[in-house]
Write a protein that holds these residues in place. Sequence first.
Motif, PDB file in Angstrom:
ATOM      1  N   THR A   1       4.796  11.038  -3.286  1.00 47.91           N
ATOM      2  CA  THR A   1       5.285   9.785  -3.846  1.00 47.91           C
ATOM      3  C   THR A   1       5.065   9.745  -5.350  1.00 47.91           C
ATOM      4  O   THR A   1       5.770   9.070  -6.064  1.00 47.91           O
ATOM      5  CB  THR A   1       4.553   8.590  -3.224  1.00 47.91           C
ATOM      6  N   GLU A   2       4.067  10.452  -5.806  1.00 47.63           N
ATOM      7  CA  GLU A   2       3.730  10.336  -7.220  1.00 47.63           C
ATOM      8  C   GLU A   2       4.331  11.456  -8.061  1.00 47.63           C
ATOM      9  O   GLU A   2       4.329  11.406  -9.264  1.00 47.63           O
ATOM     10  CB  GLU A   2       2.211  10.349  -7.395  1.00 47.63           C
ATOM     11  N   GLU A   3       4.800  12.498  -7.415  1.00 46.76           N
ATOM     12  CA  GLU A   3       5.305  13.604  -8.198  1.00 46.76           C
ATOM     13  C   GLU A   3       6.335  14.360  -7.385  1.00 46.76           C
ATOM     14  O   GLU A   3       6.365  14.305  -6.173  1.00 46.76           O
ATOM     15  CB  GLU A   3       4.167  14.548  -8.571  1.00 46.76           C
ATOM     16  N   HIS A   4       7.211  15.044  -8.056  1.00 46.37           N
ATOM     17  CA  HIS A   4       8.076  15.976  -7.340  1.00 46.37           C
ATOM     18  C   HIS A   4       8.448  17.088  -8.297  1.00 46.37           C
ATOM     19  O   HIS A   4       8.421  16.939  -9.511  1.00 46.37           O
ATOM     20  CB  HIS A   4       9.307  15.273  -6.782  1.00 46.37           C
ATOM     21  N   THR A   5       8.765  18.221  -7.713  1.00 41.54           N
ATOM     22  CA  THR A   5       9.157  19.332  -8.567  1.00 41.54           C
ATOM     23  C   THR A   5      10.643  19.220  -8.852  1.00 41.54           C
ATOM     24  O   THR A   5      11.385  18.625  -8.098  1.00 41.54           O
ATOM     25  CB  THR A   5       8.865  20.676  -7.888  1.00 41.54           C
ATOM     26  N   ALA A   6      11.044  19.780  -9.968  1.00 44.44           N
ATOM     27  CA  ALA A   6      12.427  19.627 -10.375  1.00 44.44           C
ATOM     28  C   ALA A   6      12.936  20.935 -10.972  1.00 44.44           C
ATOM     29  O   ALA A   6      12.157  21.797 -11.360  1.00 44.44           O
ATOM     30  CB  ALA A   6      12.540  18.501 -11.406  1.00 44.44           C
TER      31      ALA A   6
ATOM     32  N   VAL B   1       0.831  -1.204   0.000  1.00 48.46           N
ATOM     33  CA  VAL B   1       0.000   0.000   0.000  1.00 48.46           C
ATOM     34  C   VAL B   1       0.871   1.262   0.000  1.00 48.46           C
ATOM     35  O   VAL B   1       0.582   2.239  -0.702  1.00 48.46           O
ATOM     36  CB  VAL B   1      -0.957  -0.006   1.207  1.00 48.46           C
ATOM     37  N   LEU B   2       1.955   1.211   0.764  1.00 44.56           N
ATOM     38  CA  LEU B   2       2.813   2.399   0.852  1.00 44.56           C
ATOM     39  C   LEU B   2       3.636   2.633  -0.416  1.00 44.56           C
ATOM     40  O   LEU B   2       4.275   3.669  -0.556  1.00 44.56           O
ATOM     41  CB  LEU B   2       3.726   2.318   2.081  1.00 44.56           C
ATOM     42  N   ASN B   3       3.597   1.689  -1.334  1.00 51.92           N
ATOM     43  CA  ASN B   3       4.193   1.946  -2.645  1.00 51.92           C
ATOM     44  C   ASN B   3       3.315   2.865  -3.479  1.00 51.92           C
ATOM     45  O   ASN B   3       3.751   3.434  -4.468  1.00 51.92           O
ATOM     46  CB  ASN B   3       4.398   0.641  -3.418  1.00 51.92           C
TER      47      ASN B   3
END
Length: 487
Positions: free
Chosen positions: A425-430, A284-286
């Motif tokens: 977990t699904e996105e990050h800024t870059a 689930v934590l994935n």
Amino acid sequence: MTLTVYNSRTRQLEPLQPQRGKIITMYVCGVTVYDYCHLGHARTYIVWDVVRRYLEYLGYDVHHVQNITDIDDKILKKAQAEQVAMEVITERYIQAYNEDMGRLNILPPQQYPRATESIPDMIQLIQNLERLGYAYAAAGDVYYAVERFPTYGKLSQRTLDQMQSGASGRVEKEEAERKRHPLDFALWKAAKPGEPAWDSPWGPGRPGWHIECSAMVHKTLGESIDIHCGGSDLIFPHHENEIAQSEPITQKPLARYWLHNGFVTVDGEKMSKSLGNFRTIRDVLNHYEPMALRLLILQSHYRQPMECTPAALQAAQSGWRTLQQSAWVYDLPEDFVVDKTDCDKEILAQFEQAMNADFNTPAALAILFGLAKKLKHFDQEKRHRRESNISECQSRKIWQTFVYLTQNVLGLKFPFTSAQEAIATEEHTATLESFSDEIQALIRRRKEARLSKNYSEADRIRQELAQKGLRLIDQPNGETRIEVHSE
RNA sequence: GGCGGCAUAGCCAAGUGGUAAGGCAGAGGUCUGCAAAACCUUUAUCCCCCAGUUCGAAUCUGGGUGCCGCCUCCA
């Protein structure tokens, strides 16, 4: 108003009155370490973690003990299947357990006694039971004689006559033949060839499951503890048997309050290994943040069945974002500490009213979501009008209280502000530099297109980048944020 | 057969006698070139069904219906 808890023993709500002033002894039945933990375990340990945190919030000194069952049929079976020593299995799953609990921000108990480290205590307890006539040896096994204990069944409120022995269809025939009464249960099991064994007055063997908790409660917390917790499926036979093993010897109630949490369900059915409808915590934590799972669990009352669906997890994920945004209206540094005395008294009183009603975390969260909304509202007002109808000082106090209750008492840990980028977990800024030249060029071309008001070209490039997993968000300050979506 | 639990909006879910919390999703709006985000507003004439008690019931009583758990694996 005082804390009221539902006592499974009496089946009613009772004011919690510890035996020794501000000290509370609390024993939680832990896991058998033969596999990864699933959502049912997550619920159980999150719930008792919040109970412990709330008791500490109220000023109690909580002595929290939770056992680890590291000798058991299922462990041996797994070790045999993998052709490894029992310890290889138990160490693997203890480590996995600790990782899972850590990610869910569950405070470790002060003591984690292991069954294999308490064998002498168990043997002594069994000998005592035998001496008093509550146990009998049979072919290297030792059984508890349920008929000797007149109040057997008092916790689950059933009598020996009422119970249909073997209803679960799991009783082995050979074992049944050795027992005097079908409901007698094993205190000690003779070792089969090749199995790990400990010497005992009855020959080499290993302890039954229930005896470890009786022995370890006594050893770590005393003869009569305040609170004994666990999943509802432990009421019978596990907790019933613990009582039967302890009380004839001590002549004292094993625990004053028995607290049990409800199951996690899937399509209305209990999540369990045997039904195969379980999901492990790590799986689930994935897909969802640990605190989203924690939020979902605390959004239902601990005694109720809780339906866990992907939609519910997704909703909790969004709800967690909402709470985080409010936590971030001010800088939240990593070493941020608030004391209860810095909090708004009126809010604390509301929160306590909710929690004092048998740990009504859904009601407590409703209060916190209300504060979250208020905080964002003030923040918005400040941004637009540069002033608000409440003072900075008041707003800051509400914020501190909000963060304190959410984070310290409910254990919903906010990522600190400086690490915002890393939390999703699904996105990050870059940053621009982190991309290939080709992508950097596209991003620059879009910027130029926008500046020259060639919006159709700008939108086309944004589309193109979206297909590569990049989302461009034009912010009010003129900067464009780049989000990377990892599928 | 025994013991027990649950049934509240599209989903998750509080509320145990005083007239339906909260989250998510949805709808409308503000903002934005657009989009996203954010913010504002809004969303159950009604709480599985029937009967009763009461000035008043989702909440109490009686009777149904449906689902689930435990009765020596289980959190």
